[in-house]
Design a protein around this motif. Structure first.
Motif, PDB file in Angstrom:
ATOM      1  N   SER A  19       2.956  -2.611  -7.153  1.00 42.17           N
ATOM      2  CA  SER A  19       2.684  -1.305  -6.427  1.00 42.17           C
ATOM      3  C   SER A  19       4.144  -0.448  -7.219  1.00 42.17           C
ATOM      4  O   SER A  19       3.994   1.036  -7.271  1.00 42.17           O
ATOM      5  N   LEU A 142       6.114   4.631   0.283  1.00 44.51           N
ATOM      6  CA  LEU A 142       5.226   4.677   1.614  1.00 44.51           C
ATOM      7  C   LEU A 142       3.924   3.293   0.477  1.00 44.51           C
ATOM      8  O   LEU A 142       3.731   2.579   1.258  1.00 44.51           O
ATOM      9  N   SER A 143       3.967   3.672  -0.857  1.00 42.10           N
ATOM     10  CA  SER A 143       3.119   3.276  -1.490  1.00 42.10           C
ATOM     11  C   SER A 143       4.283   1.444  -1.605  1.00 42.10           C
ATOM     12  O   SER A 143       2.268   0.446  -1.277  1.00 42.10           O
ATOM     13  N   VAL A 145       5.468   0.344   0.795  1.00 39.13           N
ATOM     14  CA  VAL A 145       5.553  -0.371   2.010  1.00 39.13           C
ATOM     15  C   VAL A 145       3.942  -0.832   2.137  1.00 39.13           C
ATOM     16  O   VAL A 145       3.647  -2.193   2.715  1.00 39.13           O
ATOM     17  N   LEU A 146       2.929  -0.023   2.103  1.00 39.77           N
ATOM     18  CA  LEU A 146       1.818  -0.680   2.222  1.00 39.77           C
ATOM     19  C   LEU A 146       1.064  -1.628   1.333  1.00 39.77           C
ATOM     20  O   LEU A 146       0.215  -2.439   1.941  1.00 39.77           O
ATOM     21  N   ALA A 147       1.487  -1.348   0.237  1.00 43.40           N
ATOM     22  CA  ALA A 147       2.299  -2.482  -0.252  1.00 43.40           C
ATOM     23  C   ALA A 147       2.191  -3.938  -0.224  1.00 43.40           C
ATOM     24  O   ALA A 147       1.723  -5.155  -0.144  1.00 43.40           O
ATOM     25  N   PHE A 149       2.883  -4.673   3.366  1.00 44.19           N
ATOM     26  CA  PHE A 149       1.547  -5.444   3.749  1.00 44.19           C
ATOM     27  C   PHE A 149       0.694  -6.306   3.776  1.00 44.19           C
ATOM     28  O   PHE A 149      -0.230  -6.511   4.074  1.00 44.19           O
ATOM     29  N   LEU A 150      -0.553  -5.146   2.257  1.00 39.04           N
ATOM     30  CA  LEU A 150      -1.273  -5.710   2.236  1.00 39.04           C
ATOM     31  C   LEU A 150      -1.179  -6.918   1.378  1.00 39.04           C
ATOM     32  O   LEU A 150      -1.964  -8.259   1.420  1.00 39.04           O
TER      33      LEU A 150
END
Length: 425
Positions: A19, A142-143, A145-147, A149-150
């Motif tokens: 990411s 944000l990307s 953090v999202l990565a 989490f995913l």
């Protein structure tokens, strides 16, 4: 120093790095593209404004013609329109100029040897760039953090069958002959192949354990008959009044060795079964009862060797233990102390739920201390007797019963073995 991460952590780190690379590339591309396009647009607009000024017929009054955020200069111009010295070196085209604490976009034209310069304040442009940078930075964070989490969610889903398989393999009933195979519970993927490999390995391990138990049981069973014959023969010889003192001592030594061998055979047989539920069928004795029997058995050989036998009965609890296994543990430790002690003492001290065997023997080198409970490891290889199996048997019995045995050196020499008979949970 090498850092070792779990497979789940590696998946999360891989997602975060991927990411970061993708989002970083997009962020840089967006900033570069927007910056380039905006400069092209500003350059085109500023160039058009400069050409509009040059085409005007009335050049006597320039004060109202440039835009409010623009400044116009030309060489030889009147008053404020005179070309400043810091702008005379600019070549024709678009430039970025810094004057005092402000920055400007500049467009330069040369017509008939005359330099024309139009400056435009780029404060609005810089403000838009700052907003763009902030938006891109927030999107990048944000990307990430999202990565993460995913990656965490995916790692849990990917690792779930592996964790389940590990728990099944670690289960204590997995080595039983009736344990079901693992592979049918999993899909035909990499985890399924791992389950098939575990099934094959566990199958071979079950066969090896079964062969070991059968061999130990068969040997233990077959040795009983000759041992009984030897014991009976010793009893008959001891009843012979014509036996001299030396012969009687030798026969008593043989009888004592037969008794030890019977106990050792029984110990191996019980370890081969390795079933705690059979403990109630075995003879049960307290710690004091086992210690009293062994002290009476070993006191004479110890004192005959010129050593001092110290017995401290203490006040142990009246808990009853497997007499055969406890007798084997304590007897092997006393035998080991007698074998490696040439002078001094051997001490047996009973505690609340355990006992200590100490001696003033040769001790155990530091480099061998951790390996002393392994099979065929001896404290001093120069001694011809013994195979180094006594302490290995002690360790095996303690593991089977949930006891704990520890080893420490005495000062200035000797060994101290402590056995805790508290059942481990």
């Amino acid at each position: 120093m090498e850092f070792k991460q779990s497979l789940a952590q590696r998946i999360i780190i891989a997602f975060a790095l991927m990411s970061a690379l993708v989002a970083g590339a997009f962020a840089v591309g967006i900033v570069f593209t927007v910056h380039l396009v905006e400069e092209k647009l500003i350059s085109a607009g500023l160039g058009g404004d400069l050409r509009r000024l040059l085409l005007m017929d009335n050049v006597s009054d320039w004060s109202h013609r440039p835009e409010p955020d623009q400044i116009f200069y030309f060489s030889g111009g009147p008053g404020d329109f005179e070309l400043p010295r810091d702008l005379r070196h600019l070549n024709p085209g678009f430039h970025e100029v810094f004057r005092e604490h402000l920055s400007y976009h500049a467009m330069v034209e040369i017509v008939d040897g005359r330099h024309y310069v139009l400056l435009q304040d780029q404060s609005d442009f810089e403000e838009r760039e700052r907003i763009l940078f902030a938006v891109v930075l927030v999107g990048f964070v944000l990307s990430l953090v999202l990565a993460v989490f995913l990656g965490w969610v995916l790692a849990r889903k990917v690792m779930a069958p592996v964790v389940r398989l590990a728990r099944q393999v670690r289960h204590r009933d997995q080595l039983l002959g009736l344990a079901p195979p693992l592979a049918p519970d999993y899909a035909a993927d990499e985890v399924g192949e791992l389950a098939v490999a575990f099934d094959a390995t566990l199958g071979r391990l079950r066969q090896a354990l079964n062969r070991e138990r059968l061999f130990t049981s068969d040997v233990s069973h077959e040795l009983r008959t000759p041992l009984m014959i030897l014991a009976s023969s010793c009893e008959l010889l001891l009843e012979n009044p014509g036996l001299d003192q030396r012969g009687r001592a030798q026969v008593e030594r043989i009888a004592r060795a037969c008794a030890e061998m019977r106990e050792l055979v029984q110990t191996f047989l019980m370890l081969a079964r390795a079933q705690h539920e059979d403990a109630s069928m075995s003879p049960q004795q307290t710690l004091s009862e086992v210690a009293d029997g062994l002290v009476s058995l070993w006191r004479q050989p110890i004192e005959t060797k010129g050593l001092k036998m110290i017995f401290e009965p203490g006040a142990p609890q009246s808990i009853r233990y497997n007499a055969t296994l406890l007798h084997a543990v304590m007897g092997n430790l006393l035998r080991n102390a007698l074998h490696y002690t040439e002078s001094g003492f051997i001490r047996l001290a009973l505690m609340d739920t355990g006992f200590v065997v100490e001696d003033s023997g040769v001790g155990i080198p530091e480099e061998k201390r951790e390996a002393m409970f392994e099979p065929f490891v001896r404290g001093n290889e120069k001694r011809g007797e013994g195979l180094g199996l006594g302490l290995s048997l002690v360790q095996r019995i303690c593991e089977n019963q949930g006891w704990n045995v520890s080893l420490a050196n005495m000062e200035p020499n000797g060994c101290r073995f402590q056995v805790d008979l508290t059942q481990s949970t």
